[in-house]
Scaffold this motif. Sequence first.
Motif, mmCIF file in Angstrom:
data_model
loop_
_atom_site.group_PDB
_atom_site.id
_atom_site.type_symbol
_atom_site.label_atom_id
_atom_site.label_comp_id
_atom_site.label_asym_id
_atom_site.label_seq_id
_atom_site.Cartn_x
_atom_site.Cartn_y
_atom_site.Cartn_z
ATOM 1 N N GLN A 69 5.116 -14.108 37.287
ATOM 2 C CA GLN A 69 4.248 -13.272 38.134
ATOM 3 C C GLN A 69 3.424 -12.319 37.277
ATOM 4 O O GLN A 69 3.475 -11.102 37.439
ATOM 5 C CB GLN A 69 5.084 -12.529 39.174
ATOM 6 C CG GLN A 69 5.779 -13.462 40.163
ATOM 7 C CD GLN A 69 4.773 -14.281 40.965
ATOM 8 O OE1 GLN A 69 3.906 -13.725 41.630
ATOM 9 N NE2 GLN A 69 4.872 -15.609 40.886
ATOM 10 N N SER A 80 1.179 -17.058 40.094
ATOM 11 C CA SER A 80 1.261 -15.597 40.179
ATOM 12 C C SER A 80 0.464 -15.058 41.354
ATOM 13 O O SER A 80 -0.730 -15.330 41.493
ATOM 14 C CB SER A 80 0.753 -14.956 38.889
ATOM 15 O OG SER A 80 0.777 -13.555 39.038
ATOM 16 N N LYS A 81 1.130 -14.245 42.161
ATOM 17 C CA LYS A 81 0.441 -13.538 43.241
ATOM 18 C C LYS A 81 -0.272 -12.305 42.707
ATOM 19 O O LYS A 81 -0.979 -11.618 43.440
ATOM 20 C CB LYS A 81 1.454 -13.123 44.319
ATOM 21 C CG LYS A 81 2.067 -14.340 44.993
ATOM 22 C CD LYS A 81 3.098 -13.989 46.037
ATOM 23 C CE LYS A 81 3.522 -15.268 46.744
ATOM 24 N NZ LYS A 81 4.766 -15.115 47.517
#
Length: 194
Positions: A141, A164-165
């Motif tokens: 992330q 990844s947010k």
Amino acid sequence: GVGAMANVTITQTIIVKAGETYDGKGNTIIAQGLGDGSQAENQKPIFRLENGATLKNVKIGAPGCDGVHVYGNATLDNVEWIDVGEDAMTLKSKGTVTLNNCIAKNAYDKVLQINADGTININNFRVTTFGKVLRTNGSGQYNVTVTINGGTFSGGTNIVRTESKNLKVRYRNMTTSGVTKLWEVPSASQVSTY
Ligand code: DGU
Ligand code: CA
Ligand code: CA
Ligand code: CA
């Protein structure tokens, strides 16, 4: 005087120390003994850029090995990967990397491999034949901001692929052809023009 462009054979990674500049003067680097440019991991990089280094005016010939490793901030100006190896550039530790007027060709999979938090500024990048132009490592992330200002990307799967947010990508002046799915990201809201 101004020399003709030449091939330069290396047998060890070229280290560009913190704050220093390596100017390839248009020469092509040919690596021996650093890797075969295949998808095998653990090949050695052609260049290792330490924090604040600049790499410019250089072509990386085949085998592309593990490309350019960046530790911290770096600038790449007019760097051409003639035949990307395992990948072209890896961000190994947190930093801001700016690529100006670079070219990458023939990447079997990844071009820019992001293995740390970072800011990636891509100005006028020309990439032909690739899997992903930019990929963050696995399911990490990472906090990443990608800005693409000018680019021509042809023949590939994704411009960005991430799990990844915490990655955002902004782009403008981008031309693509033959790219399967531009953004392979958790949410479309992570992508915008500017
Ligand atoms: O996922 O860590 O491809 O830096 C497995 C590996 C892989 C990395 C990456 C890299 O993601 O080796 O070249
Ligand atoms: Ca890899
Ligand atoms: Ca290749
Ligand atoms: Ca790699």
